[in-house]
Design a protein around this motif. Structure first.
Motif, short mmCIF file in Angstrom:
data_model
loop_
_atom_site.label_atom_id
_atom_site.label_comp_id
_atom_site.label_asym_id
_atom_site.label_seq_id
_atom_site.Cartn_x
_atom_site.Cartn_y
_atom_site.Cartn_z
N VAL A 78 0.87 -1.18 0.00
CA VAL A 78 0.00 0.00 0.00
C VAL A 78 0.91 1.23 0.00
O VAL A 78 1.65 1.47 0.96
CB VAL A 78 -0.94 0.02 1.23
CG1 VAL A 78 -1.85 1.23 1.19
CG2 VAL A 78 -1.74 -1.27 1.31
N LEU A 79 0.86 1.98 -1.09
CA LEU A 79 1.74 3.12 -1.30
C LEU A 79 0.90 4.39 -1.31
O LEU A 79 -0.01 4.53 -2.13
CB LEU A 79 2.48 2.97 -2.63
CG LEU A 79 3.12 1.60 -2.86
CD1 LEU A 79 3.67 1.50 -4.28
CD2 LEU A 79 4.18 1.32 -1.83
N THR A 80 1.20 5.32 -0.41
CA THR A 80 0.45 6.56 -0.31
C THR A 80 1.32 7.72 -0.77
O THR A 80 2.42 7.92 -0.25
CB THR A 80 -0.02 6.80 1.14
OG1 THR A 80 -0.76 5.66 1.58
CG2 THR A 80 -0.91 8.05 1.22
N GLY A 81 0.83 8.45 -1.76
CA GLY A 81 1.55 9.59 -2.30
C GLY A 81 1.43 10.81 -1.40
O GLY A 81 0.60 10.85 -0.49
N ASP A 82 2.25 11.81 -1.68
CA ASP A 82 2.20 13.05 -0.91
C ASP A 82 0.84 13.73 -1.02
O ASP A 82 0.43 14.46 -0.12
CB ASP A 82 3.29 14.02 -1.38
CG ASP A 82 4.68 13.54 -1.00
OD1 ASP A 82 4.83 12.85 0.04
OD2 ASP A 82 5.63 13.83 -1.75
N ASP A 83 0.13 13.48 -2.12
CA ASP A 83 -1.19 14.07 -2.33
C ASP A 83 -2.32 13.24 -1.73
O ASP A 83 -3.49 13.56 -1.89
CB ASP A 83 -1.45 14.26 -3.83
CG ASP A 83 -1.47 12.95 -4.60
OD1 ASP A 83 -1.24 11.87 -3.98
OD2 ASP A 83 -1.73 12.99 -5.82
N GLY A 84 -1.98 12.15 -1.04
CA GLY A 84 -2.98 11.29 -0.42
C GLY A 84 -3.48 10.16 -1.31
O GLY A 84 -4.26 9.32 -0.86
N SER A 85 -3.06 10.14 -2.56
CA SER A 85 -3.49 9.06 -3.45
C SER A 85 -2.88 7.74 -2.98
O SER A 85 -1.77 7.70 -2.46
CB SER A 85 -3.06 9.35 -4.89
OG SER A 85 -1.65 9.41 -4.96
N VAL A 86 -3.64 6.66 -3.16
CA VAL A 86 -3.21 5.35 -2.68
C VAL A 86 -3.10 4.38 -3.86
O VAL A 86 -4.02 4.28 -4.67
CB VAL A 86 -4.19 4.79 -1.62
CG1 VAL A 86 -3.80 3.38 -1.21
CG2 VAL A 86 -4.24 5.70 -0.41
N THR A 87 -1.97 3.71 -3.92
CA THR A 87 -1.75 2.65 -4.90
C THR A 87 -1.65 1.34 -4.14
O THR A 87 -0.87 1.23 -3.19
CB THR A 87 -0.44 2.89 -5.68
OG1 THR A 87 -0.53 4.14 -6.35
CG2 THR A 87 -0.18 1.79 -6.69
N ARG A 88 -2.44 0.36 -4.56
CA ARG A 88 -2.40 -0.98 -3.94
C ARG A 88 -1.90 -1.97 -4.97
O ARG A 88 -2.41 -2.03 -6.08
CB ARG A 88 -3.79 -1.41 -3.46
CG ARG A 88 -4.30 -0.61 -2.31
CD ARG A 88 -5.67 -1.12 -1.82
NE ARG A 88 -6.17 -0.30 -0.76
CZ ARG A 88 -5.82 -0.39 0.51
NH1 ARG A 88 -4.95 -1.30 0.89
NH2 ARG A 88 -6.32 0.42 1.42
N LEU A 89 -0.89 -2.73 -4.57
CA LEU A 89 -0.32 -3.75 -5.43
C LEU A 89 -0.35 -5.09 -4.70
O LEU A 89 -0.17 -5.13 -3.48
CB LEU A 89 1.12 -3.40 -5.81
CG LEU A 89 1.32 -2.10 -6.56
CD1 LEU A 89 2.79 -1.73 -6.59
CD2 LEU A 89 0.77 -2.21 -7.97
N PHE A 90 -0.55 -6.15 -5.44
CA PHE A 90 -0.51 -7.50 -4.89
C PHE A 90 0.63 -8.21 -5.61
O PHE A 90 0.50 -8.59 -6.77
CB PHE A 90 -1.87 -8.19 -5.07
CG PHE A 90 -2.95 -7.49 -4.33
CD1 PHE A 90 -3.20 -7.77 -3.00
CD2 PHE A 90 -3.69 -6.48 -4.94
CE1 PHE A 90 -4.18 -7.09 -2.29
CE2 PHE A 90 -4.68 -5.80 -4.24
CZ PHE A 90 -4.93 -6.10 -2.92
N ASN A 91 1.75 -8.33 -4.92
CA ASN A 91 3.01 -8.74 -5.54
C ASN A 91 3.51 -10.05 -4.98
O ASN A 91 3.07 -10.51 -3.92
CB ASN A 91 4.07 -7.67 -5.30
CG ASN A 91 3.68 -6.32 -5.85
OD1 ASN A 91 2.80 -6.22 -6.69
ND2 ASN A 91 4.33 -5.28 -5.36
N THR A 92 4.49 -10.60 -5.67
CA THR A 92 5.21 -11.78 -5.20
C THR A 92 6.70 -11.56 -5.43
O THR A 92 7.10 -11.10 -6.49
CB THR A 92 4.75 -13.05 -5.95
OG1 THR A 92 3.34 -13.22 -5.74
CG2 THR A 92 5.47 -14.28 -5.43
N ASN A 93 7.49 -11.84 -4.40
CA ASN A 93 8.95 -11.77 -4.49
C ASN A 93 9.53 -13.16 -4.27
O ASN A 93 9.03 -13.93 -3.46
CB ASN A 93 9.53 -10.84 -3.42
CG ASN A 93 9.37 -9.39 -3.75
OD1 ASN A 93 8.59 -9.00 -4.60
ND2 ASN A 93 10.11 -8.55 -3.04
N PHE A 94 10.61 -13.43 -4.98
CA PHE A 94 11.38 -14.66 -4.82
C PHE A 94 12.80 -14.25 -4.44
O PHE A 94 13.40 -13.41 -5.13
CB PHE A 94 11.43 -15.46 -6.13
CG PHE A 94 10.09 -15.97 -6.56
CD1 PHE A 94 9.74 -17.30 -6.34
CD2 PHE A 94 9.19 -15.15 -7.22
CE1 PHE A 94 8.51 -17.79 -6.75
CE2 PHE A 94 7.95 -15.63 -7.63
CZ PHE A 94 7.61 -16.95 -7.39
#
Length: 132
Positions: free
Chosen positions: A94-110
């Motif tokens: 969950v990434l929140t920008g300085d302007d309050g916008s929210v980006t949600r990503l569903f990721n996988t790391n190996f």
């Protein structure tokens, strides 16, 4: 070549979810970089981008950490191959920008671990690449 186990299952999960992602979320650059070998490789597989070595990984994280007011990684589901020093985690970012916008990503790391640190990291994004 067989992996010589240095980290237990619990330690591999802690390295990936607490030490690494916890440090990313706190924007603690030195703690993040301490998780990597000097010659580590971080690849964003969904974008075919590569960051080789700590200097390149640092530059990538400087851009990522500077782009968001808040970074949160959560809801980890881990699969561990303790014998071979491998761990995979699926999670929500969950990434929140300085302007309050929210980006949600569903990721996988190996991750491939050598001597208690990341030697290789492969990232798969559900959306746009935020690690540029």
């Amino acid at each position: 070549m067989q992996y010589e186990p240095h980290l237990s299952r619990a330690e591999l999960i802690e390295l990936a979810t607490i030490r690494y992602f916890g440090s990313v979320d706190r924007k603690d650059m030195e703690a993040v970089l301490d998780c990597f070998h000097d010659g580590a490789l971080l690849c964003v597989q969904t974008e075919f981008t590569r960051h080789a070595g700590k200097a390149a990984i640092r530059k990538m994280f400087e851009g990522f950490m500077g782009a968001y007011a808040s970074i949160v990684h959560k809801d980890f589901v881990c699969t561990v191959d303790e014998k071979n020093g491998r761990i995979t985690a699926s999670f929500e970012a969950v990434l929140t920008g300085d302007d309050g916008s929210v980006t949600r990503l569903f990721n996988t790391n190996f991750w491939r671990i050598r001597d208690g640190k990341f030697q290789e990291v492969y990232v798969y994004f559900s959306g746009a690449n935020v690690l540029v």
